[in-house]
Design a protein around this motif. Structure first.
Motif, PDB file in Angstrom:
ATOM      1  N   VAL A 189       0.835  -1.209   0.000  1.00  0.00           N
ATOM      2  CA  VAL A 189       0.000   0.000   0.000  1.00  0.00           C
ATOM      3  C   VAL A 189       0.871   1.261   0.000  1.00  0.00           C
ATOM      4  O   VAL A 189       0.706   2.156   0.837  1.00  0.00           O
ATOM      5  CB  VAL A 189      -0.991   0.011   1.187  1.00  0.00           C
ATOM      6  CG1 VAL A 189      -2.056   1.104   0.988  1.00  0.00           C
ATOM      7  CG2 VAL A 189      -1.670  -1.321   1.365  1.00  0.00           C
ATOM      8  N   SER A 190       1.822   1.304  -0.887  1.00  0.00           N
ATOM      9  CA  SER A 190       2.705   2.452  -1.170  1.00  0.00           C
ATOM     10  C   SER A 190       3.783   2.706  -0.115  1.00  0.00           C
ATOM     11  O   SER A 190       4.483   3.712  -0.187  1.00  0.00           O
ATOM     12  CB  SER A 190       1.901   3.738  -1.406  1.00  0.00           C
ATOM     13  OG  SER A 190       1.413   4.306  -0.219  1.00  0.00           O
ATOM     14  N   LYS A 191       3.967   1.798   0.854  1.00  0.00           N
ATOM     15  CA  LYS A 191       5.054   1.989   1.816  1.00  0.00           C
ATOM     16  C   LYS A 191       6.422   1.974   1.160  1.00  0.00           C
ATOM     17  O   LYS A 191       7.368   2.574   1.662  1.00  0.00           O
ATOM     18  CB  LYS A 191       4.997   0.898   2.897  1.00  0.00           C
ATOM     19  CG  LYS A 191       4.231   1.283   4.138  1.00  0.00           C
ATOM     20  CD  LYS A 191       4.494   0.289   5.256  1.00  0.00           C
ATOM     21  CE  LYS A 191       3.875   0.784   6.558  1.00  0.00           C
ATOM     22  NZ  LYS A 191       4.173  -0.140   7.681  1.00  0.00           N
ATOM     23  N   ALA A 192       6.541   1.259   0.037  1.00  0.00           N
ATOM     24  CA  ALA A 192       7.829   1.164  -0.653  1.00  0.00           C
ATOM     25  C   ALA A 192       8.126   2.379  -1.518  1.00  0.00           C
ATOM     26  O   ALA A 192       9.262   2.526  -2.005  1.00  0.00           O
ATOM     27  CB  ALA A 192       7.868  -0.097  -1.509  1.00  0.00           C
ATOM     28  N   CYS A 193       7.162   3.249  -1.704  1.00  0.00           N
ATOM     29  CA  CYS A 193       7.351   4.396  -2.600  1.00  0.00           C
ATOM     30  C   CYS A 193       8.516   5.275  -2.142  1.00  0.00           C
ATOM     31  O   CYS A 193       8.585   5.661  -0.968  1.00  0.00           O
ATOM     32  CB  CYS A 193       6.077   5.230  -2.673  1.00  0.00           C
ATOM     33  SG  CYS A 193       4.768   4.476  -3.666  1.00  0.00           S
ATOM     34  N   GLY A 194       9.402   5.567  -3.090  1.00  0.00           N
ATOM     35  CA  GLY A 194      10.541   6.432  -2.792  1.00  0.00           C
ATOM     36  C   GLY A 194      11.734   5.724  -2.192  1.00  0.00           C
ATOM     37  O   GLY A 194      12.774   6.351  -1.967  1.00  0.00           O
TER      38      GLY A 194
END
Length: 323
Positions: A165-170
């Protein structure tokens, strides 16, 4: 009774008329002296007096303490009133309200004590195994993380499981091929099924650093990085944001962002994160106010003075520490 019988004078027997009045008087006097000074009367009176006084006095001392001595009470093991929490600690238990501003490196590194609670699936100091594929990432690697176009072409899409749920983004990851070649990429997109856990779908440019594109898929290992950077992080409000509803995004962060909080009503409140990498305030709480951003190592940065300017990148001058 014995005492009364001793006091009564004995009636002499009439044996002869020749007993004189003087003899009768002498006998009576002798009997009176014997009765008055006899041991039975004295002993009985003394015993009766002692038996009646001693228990009464003892009963009186046992039944009530001296009037001048206060009664002592045992201290209660349970406080009569529990201390009420302060307003600054009204955020849910997941919020690290009592954590230090920056965790020591030894505590947040490979042990996973602090970072393990915030990092999610991708943890510092862990090597992951999987496969690498590639796709046409487009200009700047725009994708599910909503970063938009940019100059960086060394990007990758994370499989759905590890995208979390986008925790890995960036996040920056170091990817190594079996032959020894390596490349650093930034996660900007999500790779849905059939991508599997551990898999990275690299940009075509990044895959070419590891193997010939004709191979299509190669085995890899990869791990999280905290790279050197001279840049600072930025904040962007989503299109349509206002003081009544807003979406907030963090850009340019060195380490993955674990949490974003807004200050509202005198307390820090965490915002839920969407799969497109915005933190939403559905009721407008904190929109345009101070922000507190926490990375997976537990470091917190407070940003103030930003106004709600939809779709405008606003620099902050702050950056997370390297690890």
């Amino acid at each position: 009774m014995a005492a009364r019988s001793h006091r009564s004078p004995r009636r002499p027997r009439r044996r002869t008329a020749l007993v004189s009045v003087a003899a009768v008087a002498a006998v009576g006097l002798a009997a009176s002296l014997v009765i008055a000074f006899g041991p039975d009367r004295d002993t009985g009176t003394e015993a009766a007096g002692k038996a009646g006084a001693t228990p009464a006095a003892a009963t009186t001392r046992a039944s009530a303490p001296p009037s001048g001595t206060p009664e002592r009470k045992k201290p209660s093991a349970t406080p009569s009133k529990s201390p009420s929490p302060s307003a600054s600690k009204t955020t849910p238990s997941a919020t690290p309200a009592t954590e230090p501003t920056k965790q020591p490196t030894a505590a947040t590194g490979r042990s996973g004590s602090a970072s393990g609670q915030l990092a999610g699936r991708i943890r510092p100091g862990v090597d992951y195994e999987g496969v690498a594929t590639f796709y046409d990432a487009g200009p700047g690697g725009s994708g599910a993380c909503s970063f938009g176009a940019g100059d960086d072409v060394m990007t990758a899409a994370m499989n759905t499981t590890d995208y979390e749920v986008s925790k890995a983004c960036g996040a920056y990851v170091r990817v190594r091929a079996a032959g020894g070649a390596a490349v650093t990429v930034r996660i900007t997109n999500e790779c849905p099924s059939p991508c599997r856990p551990g898999q990275l779908d690299l940009s075509a440019e990044a895959f070419a650093k590891l193997a010939a594109p004709s191979r299509g898929e190669i085995p890899i290992t990869w791990n999280l990085l905290s790279p050197a950077t001279s840049g600072t992080l930025s904040i962007r409000y989503k299109t349509g944001s206002s003081q009544y509803w807003c979406g907030i995004q963090v850009l340019g962060h060195r380490n993955p962002v674990a949490r974003l909080e807004v200050r509202a009503g005198g307390a820090w409140t965490p915002l839920p994160r969407t799969e497109y990498n915005y933190f939403l305030s559905e009721q407008g709480a904190g929109c345009g106010g101070a922000l507190r951003i926490t990375d997976i190592y537990g470091e917190r940065l407070t940003v103030e003075g930003l106004t709600v300017r939809p779709d405008v990148v606003q620099r902050t001058g702050a950056q997370f520490a390297a690890h």
